[in-house]
Design a protein around this motif. Sequence first.
Motif, PDB file in Angstrom:
ATOM      1  N   ASN A  92     -48.187  35.658  18.427  1.00  0.00           N
ATOM      2  CA  ASN A  92     -47.946  34.929  19.674  1.00  0.00           C
ATOM      3  C   ASN A  92     -46.513  34.386  19.663  1.00  0.00           C
ATOM      4  O   ASN A  92     -46.292  33.180  19.514  1.00  0.00           O
ATOM      5  N   PRO A  93     -45.529  35.260  19.824  1.00  0.00           N
ATOM      6  CA  PRO A  93     -44.136  34.825  19.717  1.00  0.00           C
ATOM      7  C   PRO A  93     -43.704  33.845  20.799  1.00  0.00           C
ATOM      8  O   PRO A  93     -42.649  33.216  20.669  1.00  0.00           O
ATOM      9  N   ASP A  94     -44.506  33.709  21.856  1.00  0.00           N
ATOM     10  CA  ASP A  94     -44.156  32.739  22.909  1.00  0.00           C
ATOM     11  C   ASP A  94     -44.599  31.327  22.546  1.00  0.00           C
ATOM     12  O   ASP A  94     -44.258  30.375  23.263  1.00  0.00           O
ATOM     13  N   VAL A  95     -45.333  31.174  21.449  1.00  0.00           N
ATOM     14  CA  VAL A  95     -45.801  29.852  21.013  1.00  0.00           C
ATOM     15  C   VAL A  95     -44.811  29.282  20.007  1.00  0.00           C
ATOM     16  O   VAL A  95     -44.451  29.937  19.029  1.00  0.00           O
ATOM     17  N   VAL A  96     -44.388  28.050  20.239  1.00  0.00           N
ATOM     18  CA  VAL A  96     -43.422  27.367  19.368  1.00  0.00           C
ATOM     19  C   VAL A  96     -44.167  26.462  18.386  1.00  0.00           C
ATOM     20  O   VAL A  96     -45.116  25.774  18.778  1.00  0.00           O
ATOM     21  N   LEU A  97     -43.754  26.471  17.136  1.00  0.00           N
ATOM     22  CA  LEU A  97     -44.325  25.581  16.126  1.00  0.00           C
ATOM     23  C   LEU A  97     -43.452  24.339  15.998  1.00  0.00           C
ATOM     24  O   LEU A  97     -42.246  24.440  15.764  1.00  0.00           O
ATOM     25  N   VAL A  98     -44.070  23.177  16.146  1.00  0.00           N
ATOM     26  CA  VAL A  98     -43.391  21.898  15.941  1.00  0.00           C
ATOM     27  C   VAL A  98     -44.019  21.261  14.708  1.00  0.00           C
ATOM     28  O   VAL A  98     -45.209  20.931  14.708  1.00  0.00           O
ATOM     29  N   ARG A  99     -43.245  21.105  13.657  1.00  0.00           N
ATOM     30  CA  ARG A  99     -43.767  20.515  12.427  1.00  0.00           C
ATOM     31  C   ARG A  99     -43.434  19.023  12.376  1.00  0.00           C
ATOM     32  O   ARG A  99     -42.318  18.619  12.701  1.00  0.00           O
ATOM     33  N   LYS A 100     -44.396  18.222  11.912  1.00  0.00           N
ATOM     34  CA  LYS A 100     -44.203  16.794  11.700  1.00  0.00           C
ATOM     35  C   LYS A 100     -44.660  16.464  10.279  1.00  0.00           C
ATOM     36  O   LYS A 100     -45.777  16.802   9.894  1.00  0.00           O
ATOM     37  N   HIS A 101     -43.785  15.820   9.508  1.00  0.00           N
ATOM     38  CA  HIS A 101     -44.115  15.469   8.121  1.00  0.00           C
ATOM     39  C   HIS A 101     -44.203  13.952   8.001  1.00  0.00           C
ATOM     40  O   HIS A 101     -43.181  13.265   7.991  1.00  0.00           O
ATOM     41  N   PRO A 102     -45.399  13.390   7.902  1.00  0.00           N
ATOM     42  CA  PRO A 102     -45.526  11.935   7.738  1.00  0.00           C
ATOM     43  C   PRO A 102     -45.068  11.492   6.356  1.00  0.00           C
ATOM     44  O   PRO A 102     -44.878  12.308   5.447  1.00  0.00           O
ATOM     45  N   ALA A 103     -44.886  10.184   6.208  1.00  0.00           N
ATOM     46  CA  ALA A 103     -44.465   9.596   4.929  1.00  0.00           C
ATOM     47  C   ALA A 103     -45.446   8.491   4.590  1.00  0.00           C
ATOM     48  O   ALA A 103     -45.211   7.326   4.863  1.00  0.00           O
ATOM     49  N   LEU A 104     -46.573   8.874   3.995  1.00  0.00           N
ATOM     50  CA  LEU A 104     -47.681   7.944   3.775  1.00  0.00           C
ATOM     51  C   LEU A 104     -47.651   7.293   2.397  1.00  0.00           C
ATOM     52  O   LEU A 104     -48.571   6.579   2.035  1.00  0.00           O
ATOM     53  N   GLY A 105     -46.640   7.545   1.635  1.00  0.00           N
ATOM     54  CA  GLY A 105     -46.516   6.967   0.305  1.00  0.00           C
ATOM     55  C   GLY A 105     -45.171   7.366  -0.265  1.00  0.00           C
ATOM     56  O   GLY A 105     -44.379   8.061   0.382  1.00  0.00           O
ATOM     57  N   GLU A 106     -44.890   6.951  -1.483  1.00  0.00           N
ATOM     58  CA  GLU A 106     -43.576   7.206  -2.072  1.00  0.00           C
ATOM     59  C   GLU A 106     -43.292   8.690  -2.211  1.00  0.00           C
ATOM     60  O   GLU A 106     -42.217   9.168  -1.841  1.00  0.00           O
ATOM     61  N   ARG A 107     -44.251   9.463  -2.738  1.00  0.00           N
ATOM     62  CA  ARG A 107     -44.030  10.895  -2.894  1.00  0.00           C
ATOM     63  C   ARG A 107     -43.968  11.586  -1.532  1.00  0.00           C
ATOM     64  O   ARG A 107     -43.146  12.473  -1.294  1.00  0.00           O
TER      65      ARG A 107
END
Length: 228
Positions: A92-107
Amino acid sequence: MTFFRRTLLLSSAFLMISACSPEPSSNTPTTTVEQAAPAASSRAFTEGSHYTVLANPVLEAAHQRYITEYFWLGCPHCQNFEPTLRNYLQANPDVVLVRKHPALGERWAFDASVFYALQQSGNEQLVEPLFELYRQTREQQNTMPDTQAINAFMEQHGLDPKQLTELAQSPAVRQAMEQANREMLDNRIQGVPSVVVKGKYLVNGDLPEDVKTAEDYYELLNYLQNKP
């Protein structure tokens, strides 16, 4: 100079959100990855059973058809889900991936700074090989990459670790981490990986028996893509 400094917790309030655990979270996709032929959905799916409508939608004005993945680089479930996600996007090349990386701790904050430094420097295509580095380190050493390994990875791909360190420590990266945390908290997203379609529809992890394969899962994603 080492690559990223470890970052302090952004807010103790965010500890309310569950981290990636040995068992899939309530929002962790559990489909297989063998089939990879997504098509337009020909059946209906049910709110509450297959998906949840977010109380606080997170819309991306720049995109019409997109999915948002909340993930953690060090999460084995996120690493295992990557081929399923990639197969869907390739079909599905018309679909865009938006990544979100939370920061729930030190690592988590350290890993989020790595991700957002790549993203904001225009190198998000390196996330897939970076996932592989995390997977191999976990499987071979039962740990996660340290700053030396991250430095080596960046240099291997022609990047300057010093420049990316400065970017990783920038207000823009910190703001991106805080935003991901806030979105998860506001919408009670309790684990990773979690997939949201069109900023509104959270795919349930504990899917019913009619979603058993990757092909079923892709059909659900397409149904939500076409939903108003």
